[in-house]
Design a protein around this motif. Structure first.
Motif: not given
Length: 638
Positions: A234-256
């Protein structure tokens, strides 16, 4: 042989507290599921930690998860985890926290509290969020077995005055909390918590970013009408803020960003930060590309979303972001707060205030970097949010210098581009130590103001400030980088040069004062209903007159703003300045010298004052009289 059942009575004051929790403390009953999922997540975290560092090394942690199980026939909802689990003593110590000493003090605070949100936070501080389950359940049953032990325990209570506890065999490691649900009652805020859609809604809102999967069996019917059961996460588990910036894409930031802001454009800037130490938190902030429609509305919300260990707490947390940065969107995830912390407590929490200071500096620093590295992008951001940022010059004295560095304004230097105060200072003339500005409703009105004439003739740059808030902040900020800010429509202006660049001698000034010694007092008396003084000007080259204020006078525009807001303002008389070289002024001087009692002179004085008032965009005190006088004098000249 069946295990013996112990029945333990709650103390009298604990029963009072339970009744408050069940019937009147929590304003939103949905949060019972948030509390239970958060407890389950903590249990999974503890098992993982113990398996890596403690006595449980080697325990299988390959499939740590939380399960939600619905039994419609029995009207039960079970929250199950395969985490660390509890022993009998743990149950009494942890779930029985409510019976610990200090309950009387808590009851007293609850009785004193007039704010429901504050009351909820008190409950959270005493660690009794588990008991929110009794808001929606007639009975709660807990089965648990601690990892590393062979036996389990059952705890059960109806929340009325006692609980039972007994040994239970054949339990898996972990904890299950089974709620025997009350009937749905919309008037009492009780939803149908057996409904799949309702459970999904609560999990999505409060627990979407919990790191462990939250699973639920979902019944479906295939194309052949065969019933099937699938296990959904039921949950996404995608807490972008808990991941290193180097592992997050610009697309993921924009989507969030689009998810939390409901904005279809990508953000202008993304700020991802993590703080460790005495107070740990992660933050993911966004500066939008365009202002929301309600940015300057009274109903506009400020603040960012607050999470505690990935559990959603509140939208628009004002304690974390000042009002002038209300356009900033994002998330702050604190590690050391109660799940039930209130807005009131956050406002006074010293650690939260420290987080706020660091977030503000990070946002202002990001804007400064954008200004230095991408001027075109910064210009667009300033165009959208500059007015709000200038509010910070009135609200945030700790960051005045940083905000002044960000200020971008139109000026006489370039009709097509704005300038920063730093750029203005770098272009200042030799010997100039003052930053000159003029406020007004539009650029055209400011550029055509009589006050501009001498500055344009002598090559002095003037800032053109047309935002309503400019009328206020320029009076609150005394200087930038050691250079005083001065309105060219206030106080005395002595540029110490004539229009052709030659310096005026003291003798010239003395002669000029003598030539007008009789006219100026007469004009001051004649126009005493409108002005407090008439004097000669050094700021005019082509206009006959202008109106100026004393250095600390309220400007007419600001006076109008205060009156529009319903504030009573005394009328401020200003100063009429005359251009001693203008033909109209010299002719008036000659006529006054010839016959100071001539009736037409007073009418000419009124016309000069009215013309000066109109030239700066002011309102005539008596438009009909001014029109009549002007018409009469024009008629006589034909």
């Amino acid at each position: 042989m069946p295990s013996s059942v112990e029945t333990l009575e709650f103390q009298a004051e604990t029963r009072q507290l339970l009744r408050l929790v069940i019937h009147s403390i929590y304003s939103n009953k949905d949060i019972f599921l948030r509390e239970l999922i958060s407890n389950a997540s903590d249990a999974l975290d503890k098992l993982r930690l113990e398996s890596l560092t403690g006595s449980l090394a080697g325990v299988d942690i390959s499939d740590l998860h939380i399960s939600l199980e619905v039994d419609s026939d029995a009207r039960t909802l079970t929250v199950r985890d395969n985490g660390i689990g509890m022993t009998r003593d743990d149950l009494v110590e942890l779930i029985g926290t409510i019976a610990k000493s200090g309950t009387a003090g808590l009851l007293e605070k609850i009785k004193e509290s007039k704010d429901a949100a504050t009351t909820e936070s008190l409950i959270g501080q005493f660690g009794v969020g588990f008991y929110s389950a009794f808001m929606v359940a007639d009975k709660v049953t807990v089965h648990t077995r601690r990892a590393g032990t062979d036996s389990g325990t059952q705890w059960e209570s109806d929340g009325e005055g006692s609980y039972t506890i007994q040994a239970a065999d054949d339990l898996p490691v972990g904890t299950s909390v089974t709620l025997h649900l009350k009937p749905a009652d919309s008037e009492d805020g009780l939803a149908d918590y057996l409904s799949e859609s309702k459970i999904r809604q609560i999990v999505k809102r409060y627990s979407d970013f919990i790191r462990w999967p939250i699973r639920m069996a979902t019944d479906r019917t295939d194309a052949d009408d065969n019933a099937t059961s699938d296990l959904d996460t039921l949950n996404s588990m995608k807490a972008l803020w808990a991941r290193p910036r180097s592992e997050v894409t610009e697309h993921e930031y924009n989507e969030f960003y689009q998810q939390i802001s409901h904005d279809w454009l990508p953000p202008a800037e993304t700020i991802h930060m993590r703080a460790e130490g005495t107070f740990e938190y992660e933050a993911l902030l966004f500066i939008p590309s365009q202002a929301p429609f309600d940015l300057y509305s009274r109903e506009s919300k400020s603040g960012v979303q607050l999470y505690v260990k990935r559990v959603f707490i509140m939208d628009d947390c004002e304690a974390l972001m000042p009002n002038y940065l209300r356009f900033v969107k994002g998330v702050v995830d604190a590690h050391d707060l109660s799940l039930n912390v209130s807005r009131e407590l956050l406002q006074h929490d010293r650690q939260i205030q420290g987080v706020r200071r660091r977030l503000v500096k990070k946002v202002l620093g990001a804007l400064k970097d954008m200004q230095a590295k991408d001027a075109e992008r910064y210009a667009k951001v300033w165009d959208q949010f500059g007015r709000a940022l200038k509010e910070g010059l009135l609200e945030d004295t700790d960051n005045t210098e940083a905000l002044l560095e960000l200020v971008s304004a139109a000026s006489t230097h370039d009709p097509a581009k704005t300038t920063t105060l730093r750029e203005y200072v770098e272009r200042m003339k030799d010997g100039q130590d003052t930053i000159y500005y003029l406020t007004g409703e539009t650029r055209a009105m400011v550029e055509n103001s009589p006050h501009m004439e001498a500055f344009a003739a002598k090559g002095y740059e003037v800032l053109i400030l047309t935002d309503p808030i400019d009328e206020v902040w320029v009076d609150q900020v005394p200087a930038f980088d050691g250079h005083r800010l001065q309105s060219i429509a206030k106080g005395q202006v002595d540029l110490d040069e004539s229009a052709d660049g030659d310096k005026e001698t003291d003798g010239d000034k003395a002669q000029r004062e003598q030539d007008f010694a009789a006219l100026l007092p007469w004009l001051t008396t004649t126009l005493s209903d409108h002005v407090k003084q008439v004097r000669l000007s050094s700021r005019l080259t082509t206009s006959a007159a202008c109106i100026v204020g004393d250095a600390h006078d309220v400007t007419p525009t600001l006076e109008k703003m205060y009156r529009a807001m319903g504030q009573q303002m005394p009328t401020v008389k200003r100063i009429l300045e005359l251009n001693p070289t203008h033909p109209l002024v010299t002719a008036l001087r000659t006529a006054h010298h010839a016959d100071a009692e001539a009736p037409a002179l007073k009418e000419i004085a009124e016309l000069i004052y009215g013309s000066a008032l109109l030239a700066e965009g002011g309102d005539l005190p008596d438009p009909a009289r001014f029109t009549r006088l002007l018409t009469d004098h024009l008629t006589r000249t034909l």
